[in-house]
Design a protein around this motif. Sequence first.
Motif, mmCIF file in Angstrom:
data_model
loop_
_atom_site.group_PDB
_atom_site.id
_atom_site.type_symbol
_atom_site.label_atom_id
_atom_site.label_comp_id
_atom_site.label_asym_id
_atom_site.label_seq_id
_atom_site.Cartn_x
_atom_site.Cartn_y
_atom_site.Cartn_z
ATOM 1 N N LEU A 174 -49.350 22.429 -16.293
ATOM 2 C CA LEU A 174 -48.816 23.390 -15.327
ATOM 3 C C LEU A 174 -48.094 22.690 -14.185
ATOM 4 O O LEU A 174 -47.908 23.273 -13.116
ATOM 5 N N VAL A 175 -47.690 21.436 -14.414
ATOM 6 C CA VAL A 175 -47.057 20.673 -13.342
ATOM 7 C C VAL A 175 -45.775 21.346 -12.883
ATOM 8 O O VAL A 175 -45.470 21.372 -11.688
ATOM 9 N N ASP A 176 -45.014 21.914 -13.825
ATOM 10 C CA ASP A 176 -43.763 22.561 -13.439
ATOM 11 C C ASP A 176 -43.991 23.850 -12.666
ATOM 12 O O ASP A 176 -43.047 24.421 -12.114
ATOM 13 N N CYS A 177 -45.240 24.331 -12.603
ATOM 14 C CA CYS A 177 -45.552 25.530 -11.821
ATOM 15 C C CYS A 177 -45.906 25.199 -10.372
ATOM 16 O O CYS A 177 -46.057 26.118 -9.559
ATOM 17 N N LEU A 178 -46.059 23.898 -10.063
ATOM 18 C CA LEU A 178 -46.416 23.515 -8.699
ATOM 19 C C LEU A 178 -45.262 23.831 -7.751
ATOM 20 O O LEU A 178 -44.140 23.380 -7.970
ATOM 21 N N PRO A 179 -45.505 24.599 -6.693
ATOM 22 C CA PRO A 179 -44.448 24.834 -5.708
ATOM 23 C C PRO A 179 -44.201 23.575 -4.893
ATOM 24 O O PRO A 179 -45.043 22.677 -4.814
ATOM 25 N N GLU A 180 -43.052 23.499 -4.267
ATOM 26 C CA GLU A 180 -42.679 22.310 -3.511
ATOM 27 C C GLU A 180 -43.679 22.008 -2.400
ATOM 28 O O GLU A 180 -44.058 20.852 -2.190
ATOM 29 N N LYS A 185 -47.990 18.445 -0.161
ATOM 30 C CA LYS A 185 -49.330 18.235 0.373
ATOM 31 C C LYS A 185 -50.126 17.277 -0.502
ATOM 32 O O LYS A 185 -50.868 16.426 0.005
ATOM 33 N N ALA A 186 -49.994 17.414 -1.814
ATOM 34 C CA ALA A 186 -50.732 16.538 -2.729
ATOM 35 C C ALA A 186 -50.297 15.090 -2.578
ATOM 36 O O ALA A 186 -51.107 14.169 -2.703
ATOM 37 N N LEU A 187 -49.003 14.876 -2.309
ATOM 38 C CA LEU A 187 -48.472 13.520 -2.134
ATOM 39 C C LEU A 187 -48.552 13.052 -0.689
ATOM 40 O O LEU A 187 -48.097 11.953 -0.369
ATOM 41 N N ARG A 188 -49.103 13.924 0.201
ATOM 42 C CA ARG A 188 -49.235 13.619 1.632
ATOM 43 C C ARG A 188 -47.887 13.335 2.276
ATOM 44 O O ARG A 188 -47.760 12.458 3.151
ATOM 45 N N LYS A 189 -46.877 14.053 1.852
ATOM 46 C CA LYS A 189 -45.566 13.945 2.477
ATOM 47 C C LYS A 189 -45.489 14.970 3.603
ATOM 48 O O LYS A 189 -45.986 16.086 3.472
ATOM 49 N N PRO A 190 -44.863 14.639 4.733
ATOM 50 C CA PRO A 190 -44.786 15.582 5.853
ATOM 51 C C PRO A 190 -43.936 16.790 5.495
ATOM 52 O O PRO A 190 -42.994 16.703 4.693
ATOM 53 N N GLU A 191 -44.282 17.918 6.084
ATOM 54 C CA GLU A 191 -43.500 19.126 5.872
ATOM 55 C C GLU A 191 -42.134 18.994 6.527
ATOM 56 O O GLU A 191 -42.009 18.497 7.641
ATOM 57 N N LEU A 207 -35.563 13.532 -2.043
ATOM 58 C CA LEU A 207 -36.052 13.806 -3.387
ATOM 59 C C LEU A 207 -37.154 14.852 -3.319
ATOM 60 O O LEU A 207 -38.106 14.697 -2.561
ATOM 61 N N PRO A 208 -37.042 15.959 -4.071
ATOM 62 C CA PRO A 208 -38.109 16.975 -4.047
ATOM 63 C C PRO A 208 -39.438 16.389 -4.511
ATOM 64 O O PRO A 208 -39.494 15.561 -5.421
ATOM 65 N N ALA A 209 -40.511 16.821 -3.864
ATOM 66 C CA ALA A 209 -41.832 16.306 -4.212
ATOM 67 C C ALA A 209 -42.219 16.670 -5.640
ATOM 68 O O ALA A 209 -42.911 15.910 -6.327
ATOM 69 N N THR A 210 -41.774 17.845 -6.119
ATOM 70 C CA THR A 210 -42.119 18.254 -7.482
ATOM 71 C C THR A 210 -41.524 17.293 -8.520
ATOM 72 O O THR A 210 -42.145 17.038 -9.550
ATOM 73 N N SER A 211 -40.332 16.772 -8.245
ATOM 74 C CA SER A 211 -39.730 15.826 -9.193
ATOM 75 C C SER A 211 -40.496 14.509 -9.213
ATOM 76 O O SER A 211 -40.571 13.835 -10.246
ATOM 77 N N ILE A 212 -41.089 14.124 -8.075
ATOM 78 C CA ILE A 212 -41.893 12.894 -8.032
ATOM 79 C C ILE A 212 -43.120 13.051 -8.920
ATOM 80 O O ILE A 212 -43.486 12.144 -9.676
#
Length: 331
Positions: A174-180, A185-191, A207-212
């Motif tokens: 379901l990785v492709d279902c994760l919203p940006e 938040k999961a990668l601890r990147k700032p909003e 780079l979008p976090a979902t692509s990472i």
Amino acid sequence: MRVILTPEIAPRLGLALFRPGSDVMALFHQGRVLIEGVPEHLQHLPSGIVPAASQPLSGDKALLAFFTNERVIQAAGGLSTLNASLLRENGCQYPQGDYHHPEMVIMPYPPSAIRVCWHCDNKLREQATELLADLAHRNVVEFVIASALRNLGFDDTHQLTLPELCWWAIRYDLVDCLPEGMARKALRKPEEPILSVYKESDIVPSLPATSIVQEKIKPVLALKADPESPESYMLKPKRRRWESAIYTRWVKQQPCECCRRPADDPHHIIGHGMGGTATKAHDLFVIPLCRECHDELHADVAAFEQKHGTQLELVFRFLDRVMAIGVIVKA
């Protein structure tokens, strides 16, 4: 069931006495019980049954798009399982009713459902209000969190964390279902603040976090085509069965293609021209099935295909998802 009890110590006799309430006695009728110290985060609770832990993720609006995604709900067990879990509890969920009938029914409210009494069902049917939407969202969020806890081996006293929820999403493709926002938040990147007006010089593509997250998920299987294989020049080539243990091992870890419960077996397609004498179909033509559905298929293939669709439809749908999420890629 987990309980907190205060012992009365009789040191000279070497005895510890407990006085459980009537609601706890059922625990001791089961035979042996496990006794352990009270963890620090439960020290404030009174004696009695340990209540279910509060789930901070249920109130995070950034995760609502994930919890209400159709594929996420299906991976958690589907709407039928959600409805059954709602009916296991009592009481009408609509708080503003002037009268509540003792009989409960399920009122569909896409993408979820609400438990209401007969009276409120007749009153609220086909209505759409903010209160009903909040009730429906709360039900589906609690349902997905409970399913994730169960599949990860936790009980309801455990607080589900965002990394654990992301791992559950990875496990069920379901990785492709994760919203940006959830991926950030999961990668601890700032909003990133979204302003109403930007200068062109201030626009810096990132780079979008979902692509990472997608890049971190390595494909299970890489295929390549060989248009000049030796067998292609033979009039009657000997059949070679294509095998891949790593792929079939991954397949059995996926949700059952029929009921969406955790699968137990990679079922090789039978009939439809697949396989041969004393051999199975290629390992590519497999679908994940739980033990119950697998036994149902082998007991009566015709009845199974009439109920769930043909095996060819199931394997085509499964292969389409497998390639779409990058499990099978070009070498």
